[in-house]
Design an enzyme around this catalytic site. Structure first.
Site, PDB file in Angstrom:
ATOM      1  N   ASN A   9       3.174  -3.782  -3.111  1.00 47.32           N
ATOM      2  CA  ASN A   9       3.647  -3.414  -4.455  1.00 47.32           C
ATOM      3  C   ASN A   9       4.210  -2.007  -4.331  1.00 47.32           C
ATOM      4  OD1 ASN A   9       4.040  -2.777  -7.132  1.00 47.32           O
ATOM      5  ND2 ASN A   9       1.867  -2.464  -7.580  1.00 47.32           N
ATOM      6  N   TRP A  10       5.535  -1.925  -4.336  1.00 46.95           N
ATOM      7  CA  TRP A  10       6.174  -0.621  -4.074  1.00 46.95           C
ATOM      8  C   TRP A  10       6.112   0.324  -5.269  1.00 46.95           C
ATOM      9  CZ3 TRP A  10      11.291  -2.784  -1.529  1.00 46.95           C
ATOM     10  CH2 TRP A  10      10.969  -3.299  -0.260  1.00 46.95           C
ATOM     11  N   LYS A  11       5.804  -0.201  -6.435  1.00 46.56           N
ATOM     12  CA  LYS A  11       5.775   0.613  -7.659  1.00 46.56           C
ATOM     13  C   LYS A  11       7.125   1.328  -7.849  1.00 46.56           C
ATOM     14  CE  LYS A  11       0.872   1.316  -6.901  1.00 46.56           C
ATOM     15  NZ  LYS A  11      -0.336   1.863  -7.476  1.00 46.56           N
ATOM     16  N   HIS A  95      -0.366  -5.786 -14.087  1.00 44.28           N
ATOM     17  CA  HIS A  95      -0.853  -4.678 -13.253  1.00 44.28           C
ATOM     18  C   HIS A  95      -1.508  -3.637 -14.168  1.00 44.28           C
ATOM     19  CE1 HIS A  95      -0.987  -1.258 -10.558  1.00 44.28           C
ATOM     20  NE2 HIS A  95      -0.861  -2.118  -9.565  1.00 44.28           N
ATOM     21  N   GLU A  97      -1.384  -0.577 -14.253  1.00 41.30           N
ATOM     22  CA  GLU A  97      -0.479   0.502 -14.710  1.00 41.30           C
ATOM     23  C   GLU A  97       0.373   0.022 -15.886  1.00 41.30           C
ATOM     24  OE1 GLU A  97       1.126   1.383 -10.827  1.00 41.30           O
ATOM     25  OE2 GLU A  97      -0.846   2.149 -10.233  1.00 41.30           O
ATOM     26  N   GLU A 167      -8.120  -6.037  -8.792  1.00 37.58           N
ATOM     27  CA  GLU A 167      -7.834  -4.640  -8.498  1.00 37.58           C
ATOM     28  C   GLU A 167      -8.699  -3.726  -9.369  1.00 37.58           C
ATOM     29  OE1 GLU A 167      -3.695  -4.241  -6.604  1.00 37.58           O
ATOM     30  OE2 GLU A 167      -3.447  -4.070  -8.754  1.00 37.58           O
ATOM     31  N   GLY A 173      -4.915   3.660  -5.801  1.00 39.42           N
ATOM     32  CA  GLY A 173      -4.269   4.940  -5.511  1.00 39.42           C
ATOM     33  C   GLY A 173      -5.235   6.113  -5.376  1.00 39.42           C
ATOM     34  N   SER A 212      -6.454   0.729  -2.819  1.00 37.42           N
ATOM     35  CA  SER A 212      -6.596   1.510  -1.584  1.00 37.42           C
ATOM     36  C   SER A 212      -6.925   0.629  -0.377  1.00 37.42           C
ATOM     37  CB  SER A 212      -7.654   2.614  -1.760  1.00 37.42           C
ATOM     38  OG  SER A 212      -7.261   3.492  -2.803  1.00 37.42           O
ATOM     39  N   GLY A 233      -0.584  -1.169  -2.451  1.00 36.58           N
ATOM     40  CA  GLY A 233       0.346  -0.206  -3.022  1.00 36.58           C
ATOM     41  C   GLY A 233       0.811   0.786  -1.965  1.00 36.58           C
ATOM     42  N   GLY A 234       0.169   1.960  -1.953  1.00 37.90           N
ATOM     43  CA  GLY A 234       0.590   3.060  -1.091  1.00 37.90           C
ATOM     44  C   GLY A 234       0.859   2.676   0.358  1.00 37.90           C
TER      45      GLY A 234
END
Ligand code: PEP
Length: 251
Positions: A9-11, A95, A97, A167, A173, A212, A233-234
């Site tokens: 997930n590149w956000k 998500h 966010e 999640e 993150g 994470s 993600g990251g």
């Protein structure tokens, strides 16, 4: 047997140059891990670029969100049909966010899940609790409520064509990965809850862990019986790390 799925997930990250080098760098790791489905979810503006880069490769791709409407006066939105037209297989919905910054309720998320499925996309339904809820031991209740909204609108059988991503918000993150034991416990709770509606569907659905998840934590997480891969993600922005996570999911 559920096929492991490792999804990035590149956000809100990327440039034309970085997207090109990232997708190119993933071609080999994806091809070398045929037992794993490898996918990336990109900002809408880069999906056309990902489509051309991923052509004839083992890399699948999707959107990070989807609108509930098919067309009309909804400035700035992307409909499921538009996303599908660019070859997406998946659409992330709910998500944390989006829930937090765009006030998406369980009902809105359920409607997005429905819209995605109606256009032939596989919704990746994100669920999970906040730190406060985790500390108050409300995790099971929170994830069941999030699932129930989707079941009420779409039926339990809809999960035969969906992916769930657990999640915990406190792990996204933050560098604080849930331990394999905590994650497995919640994944088993999710599967048991779905099984209380339909055991066969519950057995088939892929439940990813996200929060994470990285090259270090993925191997032990992926060994757990109810963890079928990761939503990353990251670490999905770093080709070597993402490749190591893909490798960790191999069966
Ligand atoms: C995510 O955004 O879905 C996620 C899991 O992020 P991170 O891996 O960076 O915690």
């Amino acid at each position: 047997m559920r096929k492991p799925l490792v999804m990035g997930n590149w956000k809100l990250n990327g440039t034309k140059e970085s997207v090109t080098s990232l997708v190119n760098a993933l071609k080999e790791p994806a091809a070398q891990a045929p037992s794993v489905e490898v996918a990336v979810c990109a900002p809408a503006i880069f999906i056309g670029l990902v489509e051309s880069l991923a052509k004839d490769t083992a890399i699948k791709y999707g959107s990070e969100d989807v609108d509930v409407h098919t067309k009309g006066a909804f400035t700035g939105e992307n409909s499921p049909e538009m996303i599908k037209e660019f070859g997406c297989k998946y659409a992330i919905v709910g998500h944390s966010e989006r829930r937090a910054y765009h006030n998406e309720t369980n009902e809105v998320v359920a409607a997005k899940y429905k819209a995605a499925q109606e256009s032939g996309l596989i919704p990746v339904l994100c669920i999970g609790e906040s730190l406060e809820q985790f500390e108050a031991q409300q995790t099971a209740e929170v994830v069941k409520t999030q699932l129930k909204a989707v079941i009420d609108m779409n039926g339990i059988k809809s999960f035969e064509n969906a992916v769930i991503a657990y999640e915990p918000i406190w792990a996204i993150g933050t560098g604080k990965t849930a331990t394999p034991e905590i994650a497995q416990d919640v994944h088993a709770t999710i599967r048991a809850y779905l099984a209380s509606f339909d055991a066969e569907t519950a057995e088939k659905v892929q439940i990813l862990y996200g929060g994470s998840c990285n090259a270090k934590t993925a191997p032990d997480l992926f060994k757990q019986p109810d963890i079928d891969g990761g939503l990353v993600g990251g670490a999905s922005l770093k080709p070597l790390d993402f490749a190591a996570i893909i490798k960790a999911a191999e069966v």
